[in-house]
Design a protein around this motif. Structure first.
Motif, PDB file in Angstrom:
ATOM      1  N   GLU A 189       0.811  -1.205   0.000  1.00 29.63           N
ATOM      2  CA  GLU A 189       0.000   0.000   0.000  1.00 29.63           C
ATOM      3  C   GLU A 189       0.857   1.274   0.000  1.00 29.63           C
ATOM      4  N   ARG A 190       2.182   1.126  -0.042  1.00 22.35           N
ATOM      5  CA  ARG A 190       3.081   2.271  -0.194  1.00 22.35           C
ATOM      6  C   ARG A 190       3.933   2.040  -1.443  1.00 22.35           C
ATOM      7  N   PRO A 191       3.321   1.975  -2.613  1.00 21.53           N
ATOM      8  CA  PRO A 191       4.041   1.545  -3.822  1.00 21.53           C
ATOM      9  C   PRO A 191       5.108   2.517  -4.284  1.00 21.53           C
ATOM     10  N   GLU A 232       5.782   5.030   6.783  1.00 19.23           N
ATOM     11  CA  GLU A 232       4.633   5.901   6.534  1.00 19.23           C
ATOM     12  C   GLU A 232       5.073   7.327   6.227  1.00 19.23           C
ATOM     13  N   ASN A 233       5.915   7.876   7.078  1.00 17.34           N
ATOM     14  CA  ASN A 233       6.277   9.279   6.934  1.00 17.34           C
ATOM     15  C   ASN A 233       7.247   9.526   5.788  1.00 17.34           C
ATOM     16  N   LEU A 234       8.181   8.600   5.563  1.00 20.35           N
ATOM     17  CA  LEU A 234       9.107   8.767   4.447  1.00 20.35           C
ATOM     18  C   LEU A 234       8.368   8.678   3.108  1.00 20.35           C
ATOM     19  N   LEU A 281       8.216  11.782   0.416  1.00 25.01           N
ATOM     20  CA  LEU A 281       8.716  11.641  -0.943  1.00 25.01           C
ATOM     21  C   LEU A 281       7.622  11.814  -1.999  1.00 25.01           C
ATOM     22  N   LEU A 282       6.378  11.982  -1.558  1.00 28.84           N
ATOM     23  CA  LEU A 282       5.293  12.375  -2.458  1.00 28.84           C
ATOM     24  C   LEU A 282       5.099  13.886  -2.489  1.00 28.84           C
ATOM     25  N   SER A 315      13.812  21.377   6.237  1.00 26.28           N
ATOM     26  CA  SER A 315      14.646  20.197   6.486  1.00 26.28           C
ATOM     27  C   SER A 315      14.131  18.958   5.757  1.00 26.28           C
ATOM     28  N   ALA A 316      12.999  19.080   5.043  1.00 27.44           N
ATOM     29  CA  ALA A 316      12.402  17.937   4.352  1.00 27.44           C
ATOM     30  C   ALA A 316      12.922  17.844   2.919  1.00 27.44           C
ATOM     31  N   CYS A 317      13.010  16.626   2.424  1.00 29.18           N
ATOM     32  CA  CYS A 317      13.468  16.390   1.055  1.00 29.18           C
ATOM     33  C   CYS A 317      12.363  16.754   0.062  1.00 29.18           C
TER      34      CYS A 317
END
Length: 348
Positions: free
Chosen positions: A31-33, A141-143, A147-148, A156-158
């Motif tokens: 569910e996190r494709p 979940e958070n990564l 990344l979306l 500080s976020a990518c």
């Protein structure tokens, strides 16, 4: 029969090593494709301040026709630019205070020598299993969601997919290159596509060609929200070859992210997180739950910093708190070498 701090550390290290070996942190749930796909193709990179992607922008041709002794000219080639990407950090961790341990039947002492009972070992194993399961899932979940997103919510976020394959591709600086002035550094878009029969499929055809036109390399990963997949399924219902997809011959794929439809032979992967992003973070002008991405993963890469990916941390206990801490950290980049190989689409 208590644990001492050293024994607790050994047990915690053993527990997380078991998780990393037998339930690897880089194997994510279907569910996190998006994260799953990035993990499959991740390429560790050195820890320099900036990672450089070479961007080929022009042949700088000096092609001429001539005859006999006619004069020809030569030029200097300047067809390469560099996209530069910083690395970013994540942290997730938990603490176990001594009262929490006591409530679970575990005694912790500062004694240098200690004999641990079988019951205490069993209780600690169960407690650590629960905490490390939550730690792993929290990182996933958070990564995945980071990344979306576009990274604008936190310096500080990518910057994630919403920045690299943007709904406003002629705005912003990506990898140090200004999309407002560098026309080659823009992804493709088809937004607010009408529900008129045939229109969605036609726009998907146009965007496929736009992604393929430069470099001749077609999208190899298509990811969409549930609403987009339903709209496409309705739009293409008369074309059975577009709708049905099975893994191999005969059997269906049990991965819950497989939607059962494809485009140009590429399965359209359902990303259920796109369906909840707007409610969780606030809807942008182009809602996540209306989107589809045509991506070429030869040109988008997750690059963990070598030696700094999913690092097990055990900070020392501070003098004024009887709490023992564990954490996972990582340093990483999401890089792109070509923007015009991708497209973001959305339905009205």
């Amino acid at each position: 029969m208590p644990f001492n701090a050293a024994q607790l550390a050994v047990s915690a290290n053993t527990a997380i090593d078991y998780f990393l070996k037998n339930d690897p942190i880089d194997q994510v749930n279907p569910e996190r494709p998006w994260l799953k796909k990035l993990m499959e193709g991740k390429q560790p990179a050195p820890g320099a301040n900036l990672h450089v992607e070479q961007v080929y922008i022009s042949n700088d041709s000096n092609y001429q026709n001539y005859f006999g002794s006619q004069q020809v000219t030569y030029n200097e080639r300047d067809g390469i630019r560099q996209a530069r990407y910083n690395y970013y950090n994540f942290h997730d961790g938990f603490g176990l205070d001594e009262d929490r341990l006591t409530a679970n039947g575990i005694t912790l002492t500062d004694s240098g020598e200690s004999v641990v009972s079988q019951a205490e070992t069993f209780q600690l194993t169960n407690l650590l299993k629960t905490h490390y399961q939550q730690l792993k899932e929290g990182v996933h979940e958070n990564l995945h969601e980071e990344l979306l997103r576009d990274g604008a919510f936190d310096p500080s976020a990518c910057p994630g997919l919403d920045a690299l394959v943007s709904t406003t591709p002629n705005v912003g600086i990506i990898g140090g290159l200004n999309a407002a002035t560098q026309t080659y550094w823009r992804n493709n878009t088809a937004l607010n596509i009408a529900a008129t029969p045939g229109v969605l499929t036609e726009q998907m055809e146009i965007q496929w060609r736009a992604c393929t036109r430069i470099g001749g390399s077609a999208p190899n990963f298509i990811m969409a929200s549930g609403a987009f997949i339903d709209a496409y399924r309705r739009d293409a219902k008369s074309e059975v070859d577009r709708q049905l997809w099975v893994k191999g011959r005969g059997g269906t794929d049990i991965d819950s992210s497989v939607s059962g439809v494809f485009f140009k032979g590429v399965p359209i992967v359902w990303n259920p997180v796109l369906d909840i992003m707007d409610a969780k973070y606030g809807a942008p002008p182009v809602r996540f739950d209306r989107r589809c991405y045509f991506l070429n993963l030869k040109h988008i890469t997750l690059r963990p910093v070598t030696g700094h990916w999913m690092v097990n941390r055990a900070p020392s206990r501070v003098y004024d708190r009887y709490v023992h801490y564990r954490a996972l950290t990582g340093k990483y980049r999401l890089t792109m070498g070509r923007r015009n190989a991708h497209s973001v689409l959305s339905i009205a």
